[in-house]
Design an enzyme around this catalytic site. Sequence first.
Site, PDB file in Angstrom:
ATOM      1  CB  SER A  74      -0.935  -0.056   1.210  1.00 57.70           C
ATOM      2  OG  SER A  74      -1.921   0.936   1.137  1.00 57.70           O
TER       3      SER A  74
ATOM      4  CG  ASP B 122      -6.469  -3.578  -3.467  1.00 56.25           C
ATOM      5  OD1 ASP B 122      -7.258  -2.641  -3.209  1.00 56.25           O
ATOM      6  OD2 ASP B 122      -5.257  -3.532  -3.201  1.00 56.25           O
TER       7      ASP B 122
ATOM      8  CG  HIS C 235      -5.787  -2.053   0.158  1.00 55.55           C
ATOM      9  ND1 HIS C 235      -4.880  -2.013  -0.878  1.00 55.55           N
ATOM     10  CD2 HIS C 235      -5.256  -1.301   1.145  1.00 55.55           C
ATOM     11  CE1 HIS C 235      -3.847  -1.254  -0.518  1.00 55.55           C
ATOM     12  NE2 HIS C 235      -4.051  -0.816   0.699  1.00 55.55           N
TER      13      HIS C 235
END
Lengths: 374, 374
Positions: A149, A315, A348
């Site tokens: 991320s 995601d 995610h």
Amino acid sequence: MASLGLVTPQRMHFAEPLPLRSGAALAEYTLVYETYGTLNAARSNAVLVCHALNASHHVAGEDADGQRGWWDNLVGPGKPVDTDRFFVIGVNNPGSCFGSTGPMHTNPATGEPWGADFPVMTVEDWVDAQARLLDRLGIDQLAAVLGGSLGGMQALSWSLRHPARLRHCVAVATAPNLSAQNIAFNEVARRAIVTDPDFHGGHFYRHGVVPARGLRVARMIGHITYLSDDSMEAKFGRQLREQTLAYSTQAIEFQIESYLRHQGEKFAGYFDANTYLLITRALDYFDPAREHGGSLARAFVPAQARFLLVSFTTDWRFSPARSREIVKALVDNRHSVSYCEIDAPHGHDAFLLDDPRYFAAMRAYFDNIARECA
Amino acid sequence: MASLGLVTPQRMHFAEPLPLRSGAALAEYTLVYETYGTLNAARSNAVLVCHALNASHHVAGEDADGQRGWWDNLVGPGKPVDTDRFFVIGVNNPGSCFGSTGPMHTNPATGEPWGADFPVMTVEDWVDAQARLLDRLGIDQLAAVLGGSLGGMQALSWSLRHPARLRHCVAVATAPNLSAQNIAFNEVARRAIVTDPDFHGGHFYRHGVVPARGLRVARMIGHITYLSDDSMEAKFGRQLREQTLAYSTQAIEFQIESYLRHQGEKFAGYFDANTYLLITRALDYFDPAREHGGSLARAFVPAQARFLLVSFTTDWRFSPARSREIVKALVDNRHSVSYCEIDAPHGHDAFLLDDPRYFAAMRAYFDNIARECA
């Protein structure tokens, strides 16, 4: 599986100012970090792990409160990032709220907490701060920089700002920049925080309050975007908390409401509001292509590392399409890149979970790196 | 294209209590409505239009302030829902904030504004209130009930609660119930409102304030879910407001931030906070399959209408998959159903825009209905 057991964070103070992309500078600062495993004689087996929004230097093992590190499933003895072979470093970024210099600390110029006056940090600034820590640790070149991320953005930035200082760049569930929708979600979360009357323009410390209402809402919004629609449906669906409906606009009717409120409550209890603003802003700003006329391929010209990119099918925050943009830019430059698109249901959040295919790919890649270090 | 010109809303008072699904009742109430076109002698050409979250009875034409109706592009002389052929009725639902009895009006039991004590309304309650209005207007059977989003849920509910009173059910961009993710977004928006100190437990009227902070955040969240990722990207992308970055967590840097803040500001200026809670709750509760062991097919057994379902490919709030669930339940019952999946870039908002393929489908379907009425 063997655990690292108790780990103790360390602190390093930097008296020289850190120049920032904004033009400002952080006059002096302390970084909190942890290390796991042993640096080899050649000093060639160091792996830097970069954290995302609400994580910290505490990557693996157990802290004094018995809390496991946020990537303890991935990093440890015999684990995919094997601390029997690698010297792994976790560092809390400046501006965060887990020990490194941040908005809740004293601004030396005023003798008061920085609050909203803490300088705005960017991914590039964090990378530079991390590089200085490595200087002090006597590590010229990393075996790898690893992050997911926002941490993945830092890994990418490492490959551009300090190309000779890393042999591998492992960027998981990340993106070359935020989309308009990503920025939109960040902005709503920030508005919830700064319009909370307890925010006091970012100087709530001196009022002895925290903008908990805003933080709760911010976290609830974030949380929705971390989970896939499917996994939320599988986990909660339309399950009711009680057998019958209360017909109330404010009572909890559905389990998903209870879950989200709990997440918001927990977060507001430990996370700093100014840090939330700073870190979401760093996400917004990251955009290596911007200085290259929007060409990501041109941005990646200086990179020297070999790359592993990993994305997850469900995601929707940082979709596989975003990782493929990075892969394309690397291939355009004939850089070495491996790419895994993992069919995982968890959205995610999948980057933090030990999906077998994902972890097998990570293990295989880090095994190869370890062999090079030997 | 010809316009309906100025339209004047009408009011109808109901002294008999409306029993609600919650077990409570609305003791007495007034409905505000508009009509366009002329009811034919056979009283067979009436079309009821049901509104979604922030819309009203003002479907078409111009009101006294010169404001066009929210579906004025679809409804009017020569338009797909042709007011030269149909007698179209728009009605503001009770609990809303555009004239029909709602939380800002006086609770006859206390002499004070209802505020948070206004009874919780469901889609079914609205449908029953609409049916009573039709009784008064002397309309036994509608040519069609038409609605988008939450309005589509009302159209579906009509086909189940009053099966003999409509010949066609036209449900656009809707769903058989909310997903966990849909409920989650509603819940965050509600938390933003009820935790605003100016909400005063829903009795803010007596304090002379409105929970504008909460309403702004709620609207910003909603707005993100109405637009597709792609259309946001196309419209705003990462466009900056100024040429250079300010490096600030609170200033507006990106155009999307400016747009969202503007939407939030506008909404907080006209929408009622208690209405927001009530209407999002009605969305949460709608679930005709629930009383049938989760079987939507069984729920649709009593329906007699013919159906048109329309969905939009980029609508991630009420995706085509949700409309297909409804189509399947209808087909399972051998009910007559047409289904259009429109390839449109605008997300959920597409149902309000005049995409040529969408409007062509609506025109063709309503042309057929009009021929039946003649």
